[in-house]
Design a protein around this motif. Structure first.
Motif: not given
Length: 308
Positions: A204-219
């Motif tokens: 969850e921490r990694l996924a949220h960090a990716a979204v905060d950094a601009g990710a449009s989709f995380v799998v």
């Protein structure tokens, strides 16, 4: 003359519609196009490749893979003639010719970041890159970012091993995503605990960090089973897509898997869906040919398993 003009305008209208159509990306989980050192003989991925041919493996999902713009899967293990070098329980590899399964299967992009890509050492990874280059398969992960533009939508693919959410790992994700000017950024993590159906705090921490950094989709992939789905700041996170074409297990107890289908416009994510599937076309064993689940009760069972 009127008929010719009508045909011209119809063709012009069709071209304009195609130009404005959303870009479709299909994603799927772990693909082991080979087996592990010490695997018992009989019904191995290599056996089926020789018997059925390269088109067998992704043939059951071509209604999605062949009709999208880009298909993105996790390549779990190198494609090389170099023997497995790493001492571990399940050192994995496939043969270079097994890349033909990706080509025949309409797979355009693979993720390289996982716990088996270096099972044949750095030389095995280097040969895998050459094999993929010759096959025309793009790749992300292990320091690589793949970026392309389809109908005006620029999409970048990123891949990471997600074993730790320490400051250094998060800083790298932020740095990588900030360096890309792509409008759409798809991030895949190899993470989590095997055979667990819920994500953990590190994921969850990694996924949220990716979204905060601009990710449009995380799998994600690695747990060998499907996991739950979350939305954070409007961005979907599919924590584990499960196994897909998985040569490392001849008969997994849990054969549930999925496709993730997302549509993008120049403004970003338009919509997305989970398409429940089974990693084998037969229930008795793994024939390495995933198929879409048609039975509505089975579809709903898998979606409920994911909290949907």
């Amino acid at each position: 003359m009127k008929n010719i003009l009508l045909l011209f305008f119809l063709l012009l209208g069709s071209a304009a519609f195609a130009q404005d159509a959303p870009v479709v990306v299909t994603m799927a989980g772990d693909c082991t196009l080979g087996g592990f050192k010490g695997q018992s003989p009989g019904n191995t991925f290599g056996d089926v490749f020789r018997q059925k041919g390269a088109a067998w493996f992704f043939g059951g999902v071509q209604e999605y893979f062949a009709r999208d713009d880009l298909t993105f899967v996790n390549l779990e293990g190198p494609l090389t003639g170099i023997p497995q070098k790493v001492v571990k329980k399940f050192p994995i590899k496939g043969e270079p010719r097994h890349a033909d399964a990706l080509v025949s299967g309409s797979v355009e992009v693979v993720n390289l970041s996982n716990n088996h890509m270096l099972d044949c050492g750095k030389d095995g990874l280097a040969e895998t890159l050459r094999v993929l280059d010759r096959a025309g398969i793009a790749y992300a992960g292990e320091g690589h970012v793949f970026q392309t533009t389809v109908r005006g939508v620029t999409i970048a693919f990123f891949g990471y091993n997600g074993w730790s959410a320490d400051a250094g790992s998060i800083a790298r994700i932020k740095r990588d995503l900030a360096a890309s000017r792509a409008r759409v950024k798809i991030v895949e993590f190899h993470w989590g605990v095997e055979r667990t159906y819920r994500h953990n705090a590190t994921q969850e921490r990694l996924a949220h960090a990716a979204v905060d950094a601009g990710a449009s989709f995380v799998v994600g992939a690695h747990p060998h089973v499907v996991q739950d789905v979350q939305t954070y700041r409007g961005v979907p996170i599919v924590y584990s897509m499960g196994n897909f074409v998985f040569g490392a297990n001849k008969n997994p107890a849990d054969k549930d898997t999925m496709l993730v289908r997302a549509r993008f416009t120049p403004q970003g994510l338009l919509d997305w869906q989970i398409i429940p599937a089974r990693l084998s076309s037969v229930a008795s064993h793994n024939d390495y040919r995933p198929v879409i689940i048609r039975d509505e009760r089975e579809r709903q069972r898998i979606l409920r398993k994911m909290g949907l």
